[in-house]
Enzyme design. Structure first.
Site, PDB file in Angstrom:
ATOM      1  N   TRP A  75       0.892  -1.157   0.000  1.00 18.36           N
ATOM      2  CA  TRP A  75       0.000   0.000   0.000  1.00 18.36           C
ATOM      3  C   TRP A  75       0.927   1.201   0.000  1.00 18.36           C
ATOM      4  O   TRP A  75       1.640   1.449   0.978  1.00 18.36           O
ATOM      5  CB  TRP A  75      -0.879  -0.036   1.248  1.00 18.36           C
ATOM      6  CG  TRP A  75      -2.013   0.937   1.248  1.00 18.36           C
ATOM      7  CD1 TRP A  75      -3.179   0.850   0.539  1.00 18.36           C
ATOM      8  CD2 TRP A  75      -2.114   2.134   2.017  1.00 18.36           C
ATOM      9  NE1 TRP A  75      -3.988   1.918   0.826  1.00 18.36           N
ATOM     10  CE2 TRP A  75      -3.367   2.712   1.724  1.00 18.36           C
ATOM     11  CE3 TRP A  75      -1.281   2.773   2.928  1.00 18.36           C
ATOM     12  CZ2 TRP A  75      -3.798   3.906   2.301  1.00 18.36           C
ATOM     13  CZ3 TRP A  75      -1.714   3.955   3.508  1.00 18.36           C
ATOM     14  CH2 TRP A  75      -2.954   4.513   3.197  1.00 18.36           C
ATOM     15  N   GLU A 496     -17.339   5.925   2.278  1.00 19.42           N
ATOM     16  CA  GLU A 496     -16.307   4.889   2.126  1.00 19.42           C
ATOM     17  C   GLU A 496     -16.632   3.925   0.984  1.00 19.42           C
ATOM     18  O   GLU A 496     -15.755   3.584   0.203  1.00 19.42           O
ATOM     19  CB  GLU A 496     -16.200   4.044   3.409  1.00 19.42           C
ATOM     20  CG  GLU A 496     -15.328   4.630   4.492  1.00 19.42           C
ATOM     21  CD  GLU A 496     -15.287   3.721   5.723  1.00 19.42           C
ATOM     22  OE1 GLU A 496     -14.205   3.547   6.272  1.00 19.42           O
ATOM     23  OE2 GLU A 496     -16.343   3.201   6.150  1.00 19.42           O
ATOM     24  N   LYS A 611      -7.799  -1.644   5.525  1.00 18.29           N
ATOM     25  CA  LYS A 611      -8.493  -2.155   6.704  1.00 18.29           C
ATOM     26  C   LYS A 611      -7.765  -1.764   7.973  1.00 18.29           C
ATOM     27  O   LYS A 611      -8.369  -1.411   8.977  1.00 18.29           O
ATOM     28  CB  LYS A 611      -8.580  -3.682   6.597  1.00 18.29           C
ATOM     29  CG  LYS A 611      -9.271  -4.358   7.772  1.00 18.29           C
ATOM     30  CD  LYS A 611     -10.736  -4.029   7.780  1.00 18.29           C
ATOM     31  CE  LYS A 611     -11.479  -4.568   8.980  1.00 18.29           C
ATOM     32  NZ  LYS A 611     -12.750  -3.842   9.169  1.00 18.29           N
TER      33      LYS A 611
HETATM   34  C1  G6P Z   1      -9.140   2.260   8.879  1.00 16.64           C
HETATM   35  C2  G6P Z   1     -10.323   1.366   8.574  1.00 16.64           C
HETATM   36  C3  G6P Z   1     -11.524   1.801   9.413  1.00 16.64           C
HETATM   37  C4  G6P Z   1     -11.172   1.820  10.883  1.00 16.64           C
HETATM   38  C5  G6P Z   1      -9.935   2.675  11.155  1.00 16.64           C
HETATM   39  C6  G6P Z   1      -9.425   2.492  12.574  1.00 16.64           C
HETATM   40  O1  G6P Z   1      -9.405   3.554   8.430  1.00 16.64           O
HETATM   41  O2  G6P Z   1     -10.644   1.419   7.202  1.00 16.64           O
HETATM   42  O3  G6P Z   1     -12.589   0.887   9.193  1.00 16.64           O
HETATM   43  O4  G6P Z   1     -12.249   2.327  11.607  1.00 16.64           O
HETATM   44  O5  G6P Z   1      -8.868   2.286  10.291  1.00 16.64           O
HETATM   45  O6  G6P Z   1      -9.013   1.168  12.722  1.00 16.64           O
HETATM   46  P1  G6P Z   1      -8.970   0.375  14.081  1.00 16.64           P
HETATM   47  O7  G6P Z   1      -8.472  -0.985  13.717  1.00 16.64           O
HETATM   48  O8  G6P Z   1      -7.984   1.125  14.951  1.00 16.64           O
HETATM   49  O9  G6P Z   1     -10.327   0.383  14.673  1.00 16.64           O
END
Ligand code: G6P
Length: 616
Positions: A75, A496, A611
């Protein structure tokens, strides 16, 4: 985000590496590659932009076979997402490296290595690692010794794996700020950034700790800690059901995960409720003593998890009378925070590996950080083996199971359940809950999975509503009180996965700006449980209607909001107002899902998103 898979075995490991990468696809990436020492002893690789399936096609056209290899999904952070920046990176035809994370001092290292004659073929920070290793190998002659020497010069975050043509019997790995797990096989061993990549080959895992260096051979694994001392890391048997990584009858993981919510909410409650109270011990043996001293709560999180924290602030202040602040981790980690005495630091994270949330926790814990000291730290997290859990004093695990869809759904609702349990536990220990409140809410929590099931039964109704969004480009989400963060989460989901511009406002703010945007092309989605704010909300809805706005209202059956021209009302099951944010999240998830399906977007892996964001 980036993913690593590696293997050392007696058999050809190319297919194992590709399967491992596929299992990591859900994290988001823009290119993929693998390298192995082939049967003739040469270092070979394939790299492709786009999906792992492109890499698979490359392998079909030009097969590679070998018993030692590493693979990666990238990424992009340094350098565009193109083939020459994709991992593995080589130093000549001797060494290959895959890397997750960011090397902050890559600039000066690159200059130094160029001065030594190394020619760089990518714009990545990773390439300095492989040349630095090669340089060390020249003088030290042994790969493990070279890696130990090289990591001392790397600043930043890394999880990395290395193979060398000269020592084709071993796979080297090290981590600092980016997770790595060893999968233990019989006469073969594996490596990955997440155990899910290796579930196909083993169920026994060894988690590397910060600063560890590991040497994997077919029949042995040796680990040295950050001080260079040999250590034994515990072997853990993995228990999660294998069904988790399968879409089953559903078209997308996201839809499957939305429908799993009654089950996983039930699981998150299991073992944590007494007859009429929350079991404080669920937070750990020291929780009761610590909670009695808590006078303030500081919540830190990112993305969807941040929205869960915003709901918790209403609960903690309203029900338990505890002042609470909530902040996104990327802001919190870089500012000087004035910490009130006896503040509990709460981090919320699905993955437990989000770089900003982890850094915020580390700042909060370290004596010399910008923040002065917190009473204690609690992680609300979905991954028991994650860095966040390991580094926090207390943990409450959400039991959402593996979440594959990049847009978080079941992780959010289980976080809300965990945060309500925290509110009740703190209020109970400190004696600040109103009479009968805990018993009432414990009863309501027991009924919650059934209520969620009722909300999900509206699936088809919501699919119909979604048609209204097919040609729309913008939308507004409104809510009041605990429904404001729910509106924010609804807007986040829509943007999203459907790429429709969506903004959320507290309904009372409508007339302070966003009303100027309202017209027939701007759907206004509103969440309206039947609470003391419903009359005020009705006035806000009138403001929208008077400007020709189109309303979609998710409303309690008894809220008195009637459908009519320009107003679609979806009747929701009745629920205690405290739990309403959990219930009202579901129709918004479904709405986003069906709008995205209608618009033909990549629902489970939306563009540009990851993710688990393990770099800044
Ligand atoms: C990324 C994901 C989100 C998530 C965020 C925080 O942006 O796409 O879906 O809410 O990270 O991730 P975490 O694992 O800390 O909840």
């Amino acid at each position: 985000m980036c993913g690593i898979v590696g293997a050392v075995a007696e058999r050809n490991i190319a297919a194992i590496l590709v399967e491992g990468l596929k299992r990591l696809e859900y994290r988001g990436y823009d290119s993929a590659g693998l390298a192995l020492i082939d049967d003739g002893g040469a270092l070979r690789r394939h790299r492709r932009t786009g999906k792992v399936s492109s890499l698979e096609r490359a392998l079909a056209e030009e097969p590679l076979s070998g018993r030692l290899g590493i693979a990666h999904t990238r990424w992009a952070t340094h350098g565009a997402p193109c083939e020459h920046n994709a991992h593995p990176h080589f130093s000549g035809d001797e060494l290959a490296v895959v890397h997750n994370g960011i090397i902050e001092n890559h600039g000066p290292l690159r200059e130094r290595l160029q001065g030594l004659g190394y020619v760089f073929t990518s714009e990545t920070d990773t390439e300095v690692i492989v040349h630095l290793l090669h340089h060390k190998l020249q003088s030290l002659g042994d790969l493990t010794a070279a890696l130990k020497a090289a990591v001392g010069e790397l600043h930043g975050a890394y999880g990395l794996a290395v193979i060398s043509r000269a020592q084709p019997d071993r796979l080297l790995a090290t981590r600092s700020g980016s997770p790595l797990v060893i999968g233990l096989g019989l006469g073969e061993n594996f490596l990955a950034s997440d155990q899910i990549a290796l579930r196909q080959v083993t169920d026994r895992f060894m988690y590397l700790e910060e600063g560890d260096i590991a040497e994997l051979r077919r029949d042995s694994v040796q680990v040295w800690d950050v001080h260079g001392q040999p250590v034994t890391r515990e072997t853990v048997q993995y228990h999660e059901g294998a069904e988790a990584a399968d879409k089953g009858e559903y078209r997308h993981f996201m839809l499957k995960e939305i429908h799993e919510q009654p089950k996983v909410v039930q699981r998150t409650l299991e073992g944590r409720l007494g007859s009429d109270h929350v079991l404080v011990q669920a937070f750990g043996p020291q929780a009761a003593e610590l909670f009695a001293r808590v006078k303030n709560v500081q919540i830190v999180a990112c993305g969807t998890s941040y929205h869960a924290g915003m709901v918790a602030r209403y609960w903690l202040e309203d029900l338990a009378g505890i002042p609470c602040q909530v902040e996104v981790a990327s802001e919190f980690r870089y500012r000087k925070v004035a910490v009130q005495a006896d503040t509990l630091f709460v981090s919320i994270s699905q993955s437990g590996e989000t770089a900003d949330t982890l850094a915020a926790l580390r700042n909060a814990k370290s004596g010399d950080s910008k923040a002065s000291s917190y009473l204690s730290s609690l992680a609300i997290c979905n991954v028991g083996t994650s860095s966040l859990v390991r580094e926090s004093d207390l943990t409450l695990l959400t039991q959402a199971g593996l979440e594959i869809g990049v847009a978080s759904t079941k992780a959010f609702t289980t976080q809300l359940v965990a945060l309500l349990l925290l509110t009740l536990a703190l209020g109970q220990v400190r004696g600040t809950l109103g009479a009968g409140v805990e018993a009432r809410l414990v009863e309501e929590l027991r009924r919650l999975p059934t209520r969620l099931g009722e909300a999900l039964a509206m699936d088809k109704t919501i699919e119909k509503v979604s048609e209204f969004f097919a040609d729309k480009h913008h939308s507004l989400f409104l809510g009041r009180g605990t429904q404001f963060p729910v509106a924010m989460e609804g807007a986040l989901k829509l943007k999203e996965i459907s790429y429709i511009h969506a903004e959320a406002y507290p309904a009372g703010e409508l007339k302070h700006g966003p009303l100027a945007l309202v017209d027939g092309d701007m759907p206004v989605v509103t969440v309206a449980p039947n609470n003391e704010l419903v009359e005020k909300l009705k006035s806000n809805l009138q403001e929208v209607r008077a400007r020709g706005g189109e309303l979609i209202v998710f409303a309690d059956r008894e809220a008195g909001i009637d459908p009519g021209p320009g107003t679609q009302v979806v009747a929701m099951p009745h629920i205690d107002d405290v739990l309403a944010p959990i219930l009202y999240t579901l129709p918004l998830q479904l709405l986003s899902y069906y709008v995205a399906v209608l618009r033909g977007t990549d629902v489970d892996q939306p563009r540009n998103l990851a993710k688990s964001v393990t770099v800044e």
